[in-house]
Design a protein around this motif. Sequence first.
Motif, PDB file in Angstrom:
ATOM      1  N   ASN A  48       0.827  -1.206   0.000  1.00 46.00           N
ATOM      2  CA  ASN A  48       0.000   0.000   0.000  1.00 46.00           C
ATOM      3  C   ASN A  48       0.862   1.257   0.000  1.00 46.00           C
ATOM      4  O   ASN A  48       1.952   1.284   0.589  1.00 46.00           O
ATOM      5  N   THR A  49       0.393   2.303  -0.645  1.00 44.76           N
ATOM      6  CA  THR A  49       1.092   3.581  -0.671  1.00 44.76           C
ATOM      7  C   THR A  49       0.995   4.264   0.686  1.00 44.76           C
ATOM      8  O   THR A  49      -0.069   4.272   1.322  1.00 44.76           O
ATOM      9  N   ILE A  50       2.115   4.833   1.148  1.00 48.06           N
ATOM     10  CA  ILE A  50       2.156   5.574   2.408  1.00 48.06           C
ATOM     11  C   ILE A  50       2.298   7.055   2.081  1.00 48.06           C
ATOM     12  O   ILE A  50       3.231   7.451   1.382  1.00 48.06           O
ATOM     13  N   LEU A  51       1.373   7.862   2.569  1.00 49.64           N
ATOM     14  CA  LEU A  51       1.378   9.298   2.304  1.00 49.64           C
ATOM     15  C   LEU A  51       2.058  10.059   3.433  1.00 49.64           C
ATOM     16  O   LEU A  51       2.006   9.646   4.597  1.00 49.64           O
ATOM     17  N   GLY A  52       2.672  11.171   3.072  1.00 54.08           N
ATOM     18  CA  GLY A  52       3.263  12.018   4.091  1.00 54.08           C
ATOM     19  C   GLY A  52       2.217  12.574   5.043  1.00 54.08           C
ATOM     20  O   GLY A  52       2.503  12.834   6.215  1.00 54.08           O
ATOM     21  N   SER A  53       1.001  12.741   4.554  1.00 53.57           N
ATOM     22  CA  SER A  53      -0.089  13.231   5.402  1.00 53.57           C
ATOM     23  C   SER A  53      -0.540  12.198   6.424  1.00 53.57           C
ATOM     24  O   SER A  53      -1.316  12.514   7.331  1.00 53.57           O
ATOM     25  N   ASP A  54      -0.059  10.942   6.295  1.00 52.02           N
ATOM     26  CA  ASP A  54      -0.390   9.914   7.283  1.00 52.02           C
ATOM     27  C   ASP A  54       0.372  10.103   8.587  1.00 52.02           C
ATOM     28  O   ASP A  54       0.011   9.504   9.605  1.00 52.02           O
TER      29      ASP A  54
END
Length: 277
Positions: free
Chosen positions: A87-93
């Motif tokens: 899964n893609t990990i976003l900086g906003s996470d």
Amino acid sequence: MAWIESTLSFLSPGWVGSLIGLAGLLAALIAYLCSRKRTSLSFAYLGEHLLGSDSASLPQGISVQYHGVDIPRLTRSIIVLWNNGENTILGSDVVEADQLRFCVGSDGELLSTSILKATRSVNDFKIKSPSAHAPNEAVVDFNYFDSGDGVVVEILHTSKSRQPDIKGTLRGLPNGLKSVGRMTRMPSPVKRAGPSRVFAIIASNITTWVPIFVGAAFILSAVFASPETLNAVLTFNLEQSNNAVMLMGGIYVLMGVISLYMFRRKHPKTLHVEALE
């Protein structure tokens, strides 16, 4: 019909059922690995003392300065950080109250950081300067990490500990980041060619793969060879020959697998740099 009888005769031995069962297990495992969807951010590290040690500061009469300030020691730590899931990990996470940050021991301070390699510039990975109240920490920021994306970061600091850490909280990662431990330096046969280096590489491959191949040969012979053949090779009781050969093969394979596991590359090949060799 003759072909039906020959087919049934071929399928009648017990090893056929075992082989079909093993193939079914392997197919199920491959299907699981291809279909799984994980969210995982992992890191591995490598550390060394350039000046000083973990037990004492620099010897009396020797001083090293960084921007005009004396430092007790100089330690270099390298961190490989990458998306180890699907899964893609976003900086906003990243949770604002517990930002993602590189940390060294509380007994030292972080002197400098540099990005040695990044998979893609669009990941926009950045490292901020340490703050006055936390000189041993550096907050990081990024846009996103697709599967396999990551960076290699070099940290110079004054801590006794060569093992850095990454702290912070990300949504979707309740267990936090996963540390895969210390990296093992692997020699490069291309850039370090020489008699001793080539011999070391050949020796390491022999100790890893020869036991696996020999063990696999024992296991296959125990499954497919006739009792007469096994009895000619071994001096065991005829009824126990298959079990003995199977056990010997399992031991050899285990030896090779352990060696392969210990010296495996823990980080992605796309993030390998010369500093890790």
